[in-house]
Design a protein around this motif. Structure first.
Motif, short mmCIF file in Angstrom:
data_model
loop_
_atom_site.label_atom_id
_atom_site.label_comp_id
_atom_site.label_asym_id
_atom_site.label_seq_id
_atom_site.Cartn_x
_atom_site.Cartn_y
_atom_site.Cartn_z
N GLY A 58 0.81 -1.21 0.00
CA GLY A 58 0.00 0.00 0.00
C GLY A 58 0.84 1.26 0.00
N THR A 59 2.16 1.06 0.00
CA THR A 59 3.08 2.21 0.01
C THR A 59 4.21 1.96 -0.97
OG1 THR A 59 4.44 1.28 1.77
CG2 THR A 59 2.59 2.68 2.44
N ARG A 60 4.96 3.03 -1.21
CA ARG A 60 6.20 2.93 -1.98
C ARG A 60 7.37 2.77 -1.02
NH1 ARG A 60 4.95 4.40 -7.17
NH2 ARG A 60 3.00 5.57 -7.44
N VAL A 61 8.55 2.55 -1.59
CA VAL A 61 9.74 2.36 -0.76
C VAL A 61 10.02 3.57 0.11
CG1 VAL A 61 12.25 2.04 -0.85
CG2 VAL A 61 10.77 0.68 -2.35
N ASP A 62 9.69 4.79 -0.40
CA ASP A 62 9.94 5.99 0.39
C ASP A 62 8.86 6.25 1.43
OD1 ASP A 62 7.79 6.77 -1.12
OD2 ASP A 62 8.75 8.52 -2.04
N GLY A 63 7.88 5.33 1.57
CA GLY A 63 6.82 5.47 2.56
C GLY A 63 5.60 6.22 2.08
#
Length: 360
Positions: A58-63
Motif C-alpha cells: 500500500g506504500t512505496r519504498v519511500d513510505g
C-alpha cells in the motif's frame, strides 16, 4: 559590452529557471518511488495444487502512499529440497533464476487467481512433483511500470495430500447433525497414510450447490456435531482430511457427500385441567392450553370404561374445546387430550389428566 550583455542574459535565464522550477526540496531518487515489495507470503498444498497467497503493498519504498498496483508477477523455482534456496534478485525487470508463472492484474484477474483488495491468491497447478520443493517470490508494478524488489522467498515442499475420508455418516438430531467417518488409508500418490490427520467439515443447504467449510480450523478426531442448523431443513455434508507437517499443510480429496435433515424430537408440554360436561347426546370438553409455544394441534382421545384410548378428533391450537356428539345415552366414557407440535414429523405430548363422564 557584448560579452557583458551575454553574461547578464545567462544569469537572468538561470534565475528564471530556478523560479519556474518551484522546487521545495531535493529531488527524490527514482529507486525510492518504486512500490514496496508484497509481503505475508503463505502457501499450502490443496490436493494436487499449490495455493500461494500474499498481501500487495500500500506504500512505496519511500513510505508514500501507493494508490494502486497495476500488476503482480509471480515467480517460481523448483529445487530438489536440500540446502538453502537460491537468492532472488531483480535484473532487467525479471527475477534472475526463477520462472515467471503468473501475471495477475487486479482489475482483471486470470483464471486461478483471486483478488480481494490487497489480498491475492494464486492456485498453482503447473507441473508439480511430489517430493520436490518450490520457491516462490512476487513483485508488484505500479501504473508507470516501476517494479518493486522481490518479496521474501516462500519455500514449500510439495507433499502428497490424503485421499478422501471413508464411510461418512450423518445422524440428524434436534437442531443438530452428528457426523462420523473413517480416516483415509492412503495418500493421493498411493503411499500409506502417515496420519493422524485433522479434518475440515463442509456443509451446504438444500439438495444442490457448493459446499463450504464450517470449521474455520481443522478439527481433530473423526467425529463432529454441527449445531448451527435449523430443524426440518435439508443439508449436505462432506469431509476433507488435512495432513499437517512442520513445513506445510496438505488438504486432501473431498469425501462422498451425505445428506441429513435435523428434526425436532422434543414433545410439547401436555394440556392440563381437562373438564367434561355431559348433556343429552353430547359431551363438551375443555382444557388449558399447553405451555409450549410450538403447538400446532390438539388430539382428543376417548375410551370406554375399559379398553384402549382411540383418537377421535384433532383441533387447531387456537381452540381448547371440543364437542363430542358420537355418544350413547347411559354410556360412560373416559377422555384425554394431547398436544402436537409443528415439526415435520409432529411430536406428541403426554396425555392430559383423564376425565370420566356418563352421558345422561
Amino acid at each position: 559590452m557584448r560579452g557583458g550583455a551575454r553574461g547578464a542574459l545567462r544569469l537572468l535565464l538561470a534565475a528564471g529557471a530556478l523560479v519556474a522550477c518551484g522546487k521545495v526540496g531535493p529531488p527524490v531518487a527514482p529507486e525510492l518511488r518504486v512500490p514496496a515489495a508484497p509481503a505475508g507470503l503463505h502457501g499450502a498444498v490443496d490436493e494436487q495444487s499449490m495455493v500461494v497467497s500474499f498481501t500487495g503493498p500500500g506504500t512505496r519504498v519511500d513510505g508514500s502512499r501507493l494508490r494502486s498496483v497495476a500488476l503482480y508477477r509471480l515467480y517460481r523455482r523448483e529445487e530438489p529440497g536440500t540446502g538453502p534456496p537460491r537468492s532472488a534478485m531483480l535484473a532487467s525487470g525479471r527475477v534472475v533464476g526463477y520462472d515467471e508463472i503468473a501475471t495477475i492484474r487486479p482489475e482483471a484477474p486470470p483464471s486461478g487467481a483471486a483478488v480481494q483488495g490487497t489480498a491475492v491468491t494464486w492456485v498453482d497447478r503447473r507441473e508439480l512433483s511430489v517430493g520436490r520443493r518450490y520457491v516462490y517470490v512476487v513483485t508488484a508494478e505500479d501504473e508507470l511500470g516501476r517494479s518493486s524488489g522481490p518479496s521474501e522467498r516462500l519455500v514449500i515442499p510439495f507433499l502428497a495430500a490424503p485421499e478422501g475420508p471413508r464411510a461418512l455418516r450423518a445422524t440428524p438430531g434436534d437442531q443438530s447433525v452428528s457426523l462420523d467417518w473413517e480416516a483415509p488409508a492412503l495418500l493421493m500418490d498411493g503411499s500409506p497414510a502417515p496420519g493422524p490427520f485433522r479434518y475440515l467439515v463442509l456443509r451446504g443447504a438444500g439438495t444442490a450447490g457448493a459446499l463450504a467449510p464450517i470449521t474455520p480450523q481443522p478439527v481433530t478426531g473423526t467425529s463432529f456435531t454441527d449445531t448451527g442448523v435449523a430443524n426440518d431443513t435439508d443439508y449436505r455434508y462432506a469431509v476433507r482430511a488435512v495432513r499437517v507437517e512442520p513445513a506445510v499443510t496438505a488438504t486432501g480429496e473431498t469425501s462422498a457427500v451425505v445428506a441429513a435433515s435435523p428434526t425436532d424430537t422434543t414433545p410439547p408440554a401436555p394440556p392440563g385441567a381437562l373438564l367434561a360436561v355431559p348433556s343429552a347426546g353430547t359431551v363438551r370438553l375443555a382444557w388449558d392450553p399447553s405451555a409450549s409455544p410450538d403447538v400446532a394441534t390438539y388430539a382428543v382421545y376417548r375410551a370406554g370404561v375399559a379398553g384402549e384410548f382411540v383418537r377421535i378428533a384433532t383441533t387447531l391450537a387456537v381452540a381448547t374445546v371440543y364437542l363430542d356428539r358420537d355418544v350413547r345415552a347411559g354410556a360412560t366414557y373416559r377422555y384425554a387430550v394431547t398436544a402436537l407440535d409443528r415439526a415435520r414429523r409432529a411430536n406428541e405430548s403426554a396425555r392430559s389428566n383423564v376425565i370420566s363422564v356418563q352421558v345422561p
